[in-house]
Design an enzyme around this catalytic site. Structure first.
Site, PDB file in Angstrom:
ATOM      1  N   ARG A 154       1.175  13.040  79.728  1.00  0.00           N
ATOM      2  CA  ARG A 154       1.249  14.378  79.328  1.00  0.00           C
ATOM      3  C   ARG A 154       1.988  14.929  80.887  1.00  0.00           C
ATOM      4  O   ARG A 154       3.180  14.464  81.069  1.00  0.00           O
ATOM      5  CB  ARG A 154      -0.062  14.895  79.114  1.00  0.00           C
ATOM      6  CG  ARG A 154      -0.126  16.449  78.502  1.00  0.00           C
ATOM      7  CD  ARG A 154      -1.500  16.889  78.260  1.00  0.00           C
ATOM      8  NE  ARG A 154      -2.257  16.776  79.621  1.00  0.00           N
ATOM      9  CZ  ARG A 154      -2.355  17.858  80.397  1.00  0.00           C
ATOM     10  NH1 ARG A 154      -2.062  18.966  80.006  1.00  0.00           N
ATOM     11  NH2 ARG A 154      -3.127  17.954  81.644  1.00  0.00           N
ATOM     12  N   LYS A 155       1.254  15.809  81.409  1.00  0.00           N
ATOM     13  CA  LYS A 155       1.972  16.509  82.586  1.00  0.00           C
ATOM     14  C   LYS A 155       1.947  15.452  83.873  1.00  0.00           C
ATOM     15  O   LYS A 155       2.946  15.455  84.537  1.00  0.00           O
ATOM     16  CB  LYS A 155       1.211  17.587  83.137  1.00  0.00           C
ATOM     17  CG  LYS A 155       0.997  18.617  81.965  1.00  0.00           C
ATOM     18  CD  LYS A 155       1.904  19.712  82.442  1.00  0.00           C
ATOM     19  CE  LYS A 155       1.902  21.022  81.417  1.00  0.00           C
ATOM     20  NZ  LYS A 155       3.006  21.603  80.944  1.00  0.00           N
ATOM     21  N   GLY A 156       0.794  14.679  83.934  1.00  0.00           N
ATOM     22  CA  GLY A 156       0.837  13.753  85.141  1.00  0.00           C
ATOM     23  C   GLY A 156       0.773  14.486  86.577  1.00  0.00           C
ATOM     24  O   GLY A 156       1.588  14.205  87.575  1.00  0.00           O
ATOM     25  N   ARG A 160     -10.495   9.316  88.723  1.00  0.00           N
ATOM     26  CA  ARG A 160      -9.619  10.747  89.097  1.00  0.00           C
ATOM     27  C   ARG A 160     -10.520  11.928  89.045  1.00  0.00           C
ATOM     28  O   ARG A 160     -11.763  11.835  88.788  1.00  0.00           O
ATOM     29  CB  ARG A 160      -8.875  10.749  87.894  1.00  0.00           C
ATOM     30  CG  ARG A 160      -7.736  12.044  87.699  1.00  0.00           C
ATOM     31  CD  ARG A 160      -7.098  12.000  86.721  1.00  0.00           C
ATOM     32  NE  ARG A 160      -5.874  13.107  86.783  1.00  0.00           N
ATOM     33  CZ  ARG A 160      -5.062  13.272  85.729  1.00  0.00           C
ATOM     34  NH1 ARG A 160      -5.277  12.980  84.396  1.00  0.00           N
ATOM     35  NH2 ARG A 160      -4.196  14.289  85.930  1.00  0.00           N
ATOM     36  N   SER A 169      -7.431  16.740  81.042  1.00  0.00           N
ATOM     37  CA  SER A 169      -6.715  15.609  80.193  1.00  0.00           C
ATOM     38  C   SER A 169      -7.497  15.288  78.958  1.00  0.00           C
ATOM     39  O   SER A 169      -6.629  15.031  77.988  1.00  0.00           O
ATOM     40  CB  SER A 169      -6.509  14.804  81.394  1.00  0.00           C
ATOM     41  OG  SER A 169      -5.516  13.749  80.795  1.00  0.00           O
ATOM     42  N   HIS A 221     -13.003   1.102  78.493  1.00  0.00           N
ATOM     43  CA  HIS A 221     -13.456   2.252  78.667  1.00  0.00           C
ATOM     44  C   HIS A 221     -14.775   2.576  78.832  1.00  0.00           C
ATOM     45  O   HIS A 221     -15.433   3.542  79.428  1.00  0.00           O
ATOM     46  CB  HIS A 221     -12.770   3.543  77.614  1.00  0.00           C
ATOM     47  CG  HIS A 221     -11.326   3.865  77.939  1.00  0.00           C
ATOM     48  ND1 HIS A 221     -10.879   4.366  79.149  1.00  0.00           N
ATOM     49  CD2 HIS A 221     -10.384   3.916  77.182  1.00  0.00           C
ATOM     50  CE1 HIS A 221      -9.535   4.651  79.104  1.00  0.00           C
ATOM     51  NE2 HIS A 221      -9.231   4.474  77.730  1.00  0.00           N
ATOM     52  N   TYR A 237      -6.244   7.827  91.178  1.00  0.00           N
ATOM     53  CA  TYR A 237      -5.098   8.508  90.439  1.00  0.00           C
ATOM     54  C   TYR A 237      -4.441   9.389  91.557  1.00  0.00           C
ATOM     55  O   TYR A 237      -3.081   9.345  91.655  1.00  0.00           O
ATOM     56  CB  TYR A 237      -5.403   9.199  89.374  1.00  0.00           C
ATOM     57  CG  TYR A 237      -4.402  10.107  88.547  1.00  0.00           C
ATOM     58  CD1 TYR A 237      -3.596   9.432  87.629  1.00  0.00           C
ATOM     59  CD2 TYR A 237      -4.152  11.483  88.877  1.00  0.00           C
ATOM     60  CE1 TYR A 237      -2.403  10.085  87.134  1.00  0.00           C
ATOM     61  CE2 TYR A 237      -3.020  11.955  88.204  1.00  0.00           C
ATOM     62  CZ  TYR A 237      -2.142  11.497  87.548  1.00  0.00           C
ATOM     63  OH  TYR A 237      -1.163  12.214  86.769  1.00  0.00           O
TER      64      TYR A 237
HETATM   65  P1  A3P Z   1      -2.417  14.129  82.200  1.00  0.00           P
HETATM   66  O1  A3P Z   1      -3.105  14.511  80.835  1.00  0.00           O
HETATM   67  O2  A3P Z   1      -3.342  15.219  83.341  1.00  0.00           O
HETATM   68  O3  A3P Z   1      -1.133  14.581  82.276  1.00  0.00           O
HETATM   69  P2  A3P Z   1      -5.235   7.387  80.823  1.00  0.00           P
HETATM   70  O4  A3P Z   1      -4.097   6.662  81.038  1.00  0.00           O
HETATM   71  O5  A3P Z   1      -6.493   6.976  81.758  1.00  0.00           O
HETATM   72  O6  A3P Z   1      -5.659   8.059  79.567  1.00  0.00           O
HETATM   73  O7  A3P Z   1      -4.783   8.706  81.784  1.00  0.00           O
HETATM   74  C1  A3P Z   1      -3.840   9.552  81.249  1.00  0.00           C
HETATM   75  C2  A3P Z   1      -3.472  10.569  82.290  1.00  0.00           C
HETATM   76  O8  A3P Z   1      -2.530   9.768  83.145  1.00  0.00           O
HETATM   77  C3  A3P Z   1      -2.630  11.960  81.697  1.00  0.00           C
HETATM   78  O9  A3P Z   1      -2.848  12.767  82.509  1.00  0.00           O
HETATM   79  C4  A3P Z   1      -1.297  11.228  82.077  1.00  0.00           C
HETATM   80  O10 A3P Z   1      -0.157  12.407  81.746  1.00  0.00           O
HETATM   81  C5  A3P Z   1      -1.256  10.668  83.256  1.00  0.00           C
HETATM   82  N1  A3P Z   1      -0.111   9.485  83.618  1.00  0.00           N
HETATM   83  C6  A3P Z   1       0.223   8.591  82.670  1.00  0.00           C
HETATM   84  N2  A3P Z   1       1.322   8.084  83.055  1.00  0.00           N
HETATM   85  C7  A3P Z   1       1.674   8.609  84.466  1.00  0.00           C
HETATM   86  C8  A3P Z   1       2.563   8.574  85.403  1.00  0.00           C
HETATM   87  N3  A3P Z   1       3.554   7.683  85.076  1.00  0.00           N
HETATM   88  N4  A3P Z   1       2.659   9.229  86.325  1.00  0.00           N
HETATM   89  C9  A3P Z   1       1.828  10.326  86.649  1.00  0.00           C
HETATM   90  N5  A3P Z   1       0.532  10.371  85.469  1.00  0.00           N
HETATM   91  C10 A3P Z   1       0.589   9.583  84.607  1.00  0.00           C
END
Ligand code: A3P
Length: 352
Positions: free
Chosen positions: A311-313, A181, A189, A159, A245
């Site tokens: 979370r929401k995605g 993103r 997020s 990161h 993303y």
């Molecule tokens: P949200 O909090 O907006 O839902 P990272 O993995 O870099 O920490 O990013 C996390 C973000 O990616 C979160 O966004 C998470 O829900 C989303 N995410 C993880 N898996 C996903 C999937 N299979 N499809 C869509 N979004 C996903």
């Protein structure tokens, strides 16, 4: 093997944050400002332990057959890690289910924000099942030590901004992915993830206070725009794949094929169907190999379902959080930061 010349001392300046920033940290976070430092010419906000750990991280030796992933936190890096791992390992879903992603595809800089020894000790004394204890034990050593001892394909996430990461990554010719993103959704997020992983410190912090910290570059690895610009600058390099993303959300098959081509792999229609199912947010959220539930079981992360790791995605979730005033302020911040760059945000608008 190309060998990087190792640094004898940490090459970047490390400074304390200034008085105004200290006051903000005290007031809004109720935290000790000495935990935060600014590093290097871009003045990235890092945890103070970078003065002990940063040199070792920088000197980490990448290998040609490594796969690296960079990205500001909450940019879809977890799902991209899983895509890279599965495609490189010929869709070994069973292997993926056996070991958590954190250990299959470690975050090399996690020692900057997680105390691995403490996680192991919590595991040893918790009433959790043996499986979770084993997961906890594996955090004990900093990942770069474990990775040094590893043979075969390595998958490594960071990161940290590229400029504070091992330069050998871009010298040995290994494959590198950078995930980005839209900052408005990153903001939302990240707000939730701070409440997930730091429930005590972040419980009562409002979105407005959080935004004040973010815009003053007082959150880990900010300034956000500098982080993304570093990935953007590498996007046309031969071994680099730059992913948004939002593009993956709109066309997951397109991204899977892009990744397969990048890794010199082929995916059949059947493979794509299986992967599409695997990455559906409702399945991914339940998948214990990727959802970091072990931190909840260990009592390290909050049980509050609102702040789940997966979370929401969604695209555009920020609309439920931003008041019109805040939105205008964030738009201004974006506009100012896009002035002197060719960076294009995922909505393909250089100016909002
Ligand atoms: P949200 O909090 O907006 O839902 P990272 O993995 O870099 O920490 O990013 C996390 C973000 O990616 C979160 O966004 C998470 O829900 C989303 N995410 C993880 N898996 C996903 C999937 N299979 N499809 C869509 N979004 C996903």
């Amino acid at each position: 093997m190309v060998k990087t010349e190792h640094f004898k001392t940490y090459p970047f300046q490390i400074n304390t944050i200034d008085e105004k920033e200290k006051a903000l940290v005290r007031k809004l976070l109720n935290a000790d400002p000495s935990e935060y430092v600014r590093v290097g010419p871009k003045k990235y906000l890092e945890t103070a332990n970078i003065s002990q750990l940063g040199l070792e991280l920088l000197n980490f030796q990448a290998r040609k057959d490594d796969v690296w992933l960079f990205g500001y936190q909450r940019s879809g890096t977890t799902m991209t890690q899983e895509m890279l791992w599965l495609i490189k390992n010929d869709l070994d879903f069973e292997g993926a289910a056996k070991e958590v992603l954190d250990h299959r595809f470690p975050v090399i800089d996690n020692s900057l924000f997680l105390d691995g020894k403490e996680i192991k000790e919590i595991g040893d004394r918790s009433h959790v099942n043996e499986e979770v204890k084993i997961i906890a034990r594996k955090y004990e050593k900093p990942y770069w030590q474990a990775l040094n001892e590893m043979t075969g394909n390595r998958f490594i996430k960071a990161h940290l901004p590229i400029s504070l990461s091992p330069p050998s990554v871009f010298e040995v010719g290994c494959k590198v992915v950078y995930c980005a993103r839209h900052p408005k959704d990153v903001l939302v997020s990240l707000f939730h993830i701070l409440k997930l992983f730091k429930p005590k410190e972040w419980e009562d912090i409002s979105f407005e206070s959080y935004w004040t910290l973010f815009k003053n570059n007082l959150l880990w690895n900010t300034p956000w725009f500098e982080h993304v610009k570093e990935g953007w600058a590498k996007r046309n390099d031969k071994n680099v794949l730059f992913l948004y993303y939002e593009d993956t959300k709109k066309d997951i098959r397109g991204t899977l094929i892009k990744i397969a081509n990048f890794l010199d792999k082929k995916l059949s229609d059947n493979d794509l169907n299986k992967l599409e199912e695997h990455f559906k947010i409702e399945n991914f959220r339940k998948n214990k190999s990727v959802n970091n539930d072990h931190f909840i079981e260990l009592g390290i992360a909050s049980k509050n379902k609102e702040h789940q790791f997966i979370r929401k995605g969604e695209i555009g979730g920020w609309k439920k959080y931003f008041t019109p005033e805040l939105n205008a302020e964030v738009d201004k911040w974006i506009q100012e930061n896009l002035k002197d760059t060719d960076l294009v945000l995922p909505d393909r608008k250089s100016v909002v």
